[in-house]
Structure formats: C-alpha cells, structure tokens
Design a protein around this motif. Structure first.
Motif, mmCIF file in Angstrom:
data_model
loop_
_atom_site.group_PDB
_atom_site.id
_atom_site.type_symbol
_atom_site.label_atom_id
_atom_site.label_comp_id
_atom_site.label_asym_id
_atom_site.label_seq_id
_atom_site.Cartn_x
_atom_site.Cartn_y
_atom_site.Cartn_z
ATOM 1 N N SER A 1 2.701 7.441 6.618
ATOM 2 C CA SER A 1 2.597 6.392 7.148
ATOM 3 C C SER A 1 1.185 5.906 7.844
ATOM 4 N N ARG B 1 4.229 1.950 -8.415
ATOM 5 C CA ARG B 1 4.832 1.713 -7.273
ATOM 6 C C ARG B 1 5.794 0.793 -7.371
ATOM 7 N N THR C 1 8.646 -1.939 -4.741
ATOM 8 C CA THR C 1 9.062 -2.345 -3.410
ATOM 9 C C THR C 1 10.546 -2.799 -3.720
ATOM 10 N N PRO D 1 -1.245 -3.547 4.255
ATOM 11 C CA PRO D 1 0.118 -3.755 4.247
ATOM 12 C C PRO D 1 0.892 -3.836 2.991
ATOM 13 N N ALA E 1 2.083 -0.880 0.856
ATOM 14 C CA ALA E 1 3.144 -0.102 1.226
ATOM 15 C C ALA E 1 4.316 -0.240 0.036
ATOM 16 N N GLN F 1 7.188 7.692 -0.378
ATOM 17 C CA GLN F 1 7.073 6.624 0.272
ATOM 18 C C GLN F 1 5.683 6.442 0.912
ATOM 19 N N ALA G 1 3.770 4.014 3.730
ATOM 20 C CA ALA G 1 4.046 2.894 4.817
ATOM 21 C C ALA G 1 2.669 2.454 5.203
ATOM 22 N N VAL G 2 2.243 1.208 5.316
ATOM 23 C CA VAL G 2 0.984 0.794 5.911
ATOM 24 C C VAL G 2 1.255 -0.144 7.019
ATOM 25 N N SER G 3 1.116 -0.104 8.393
ATOM 26 C CA SER G 3 1.210 -0.929 9.274
ATOM 27 C C SER G 3 -0.058 -1.769 9.652
#
Length: 116
Positions: free
Chosen positions: A11, A38, A40, A88, A91, A111, A113-115
């Motif tokens: 992350s 990738r 989602t 984001p 992700a 995984q 994750a990008v916030s």
C-alpha cells in the motif's frame, strides 16, 4: 511446468513507488515472453507490460507508459516491474505471466493499493 511467485505488492500513497518481482522456477530455460497483468473486481485482466526473452523488446499499456518499467534478470530467472508515480487507478491485483512452448503460466497475484 513453470512456477511463478510474485512479491513486492503493498500500500502506497498517490505518487509513490513500488517494485514488483516475479521469481520463476521449473522449465525456465524455455520461457519466452513474460508480462505483468492487473485485475480489479468486475473487470477483465489487462496487460500492463511485457518483455521478450532477450529483454530488448518491451511493450506497455498506454496508461502506464513513462511511469512503469519492466525488466528481466535472466541469471536470476526473475522479472521486475518498477512502478513510479502511482495513481489510485493503478490499484489492482498484479499477476505475473510466462509463456513457453508447453503452456501459459500465472502467479498467484500480489495486491497493490494506492491511496489518494
């Protein structure tokens, strides 16, 4: 058979970097093109980047050009994906792929994750 094991996911914040690794084992001598994909939830798996057996020919999705770099270390039987300036929308679960004359192989995924 070829076995693939990804690592390096995690992350990060918007604009951050991660480096994914994919270690191969088994019939590695016959591996040709390798790639990172990738996926989602609810969407098809998409190609992010690929690299040929020589390491000279690389292909990138338009969405990652200039930010991601794929590389290959034949001595270590490992392929990498350096991801910079993460957004984001990057992700996803990232999967390593390898192809040889006997089949098409996938890792278990890692995984990212990008916030914001």
């Amino acid at each position: 058979q070829v076995q693939l094991v990804e690592s390096g996911g995690g992350s990060v914040q918007d604009g951050g970097s991660l480096r994914l690794s994919c270690a191969t084992s088994g019939r590695v001598f016959s591996i040709g093109t390798m790639g990172w994909y990738r996926q989602t939830p609810g969407k098809q798996r998409e190609l992010v980047a690929s690299i040929d057996s020589t390491g000279r020919r690389k292909n990138y999705a338009d969405s990652v050009k200039g930010r991601f770099t794929i590389s290959r270390d034949s001595a270590k039987n490992t392929v990498y994906l350096q991801m910079n300036s993460l957004k984001p929308e990057d992700a996803a679960v990232y999967y390593c792929n390898a192809r040889n004359p006997y089949g098409n192989y996938w890792g278990q995924g890692t995984q990212v994750a990008v916030s914001s």
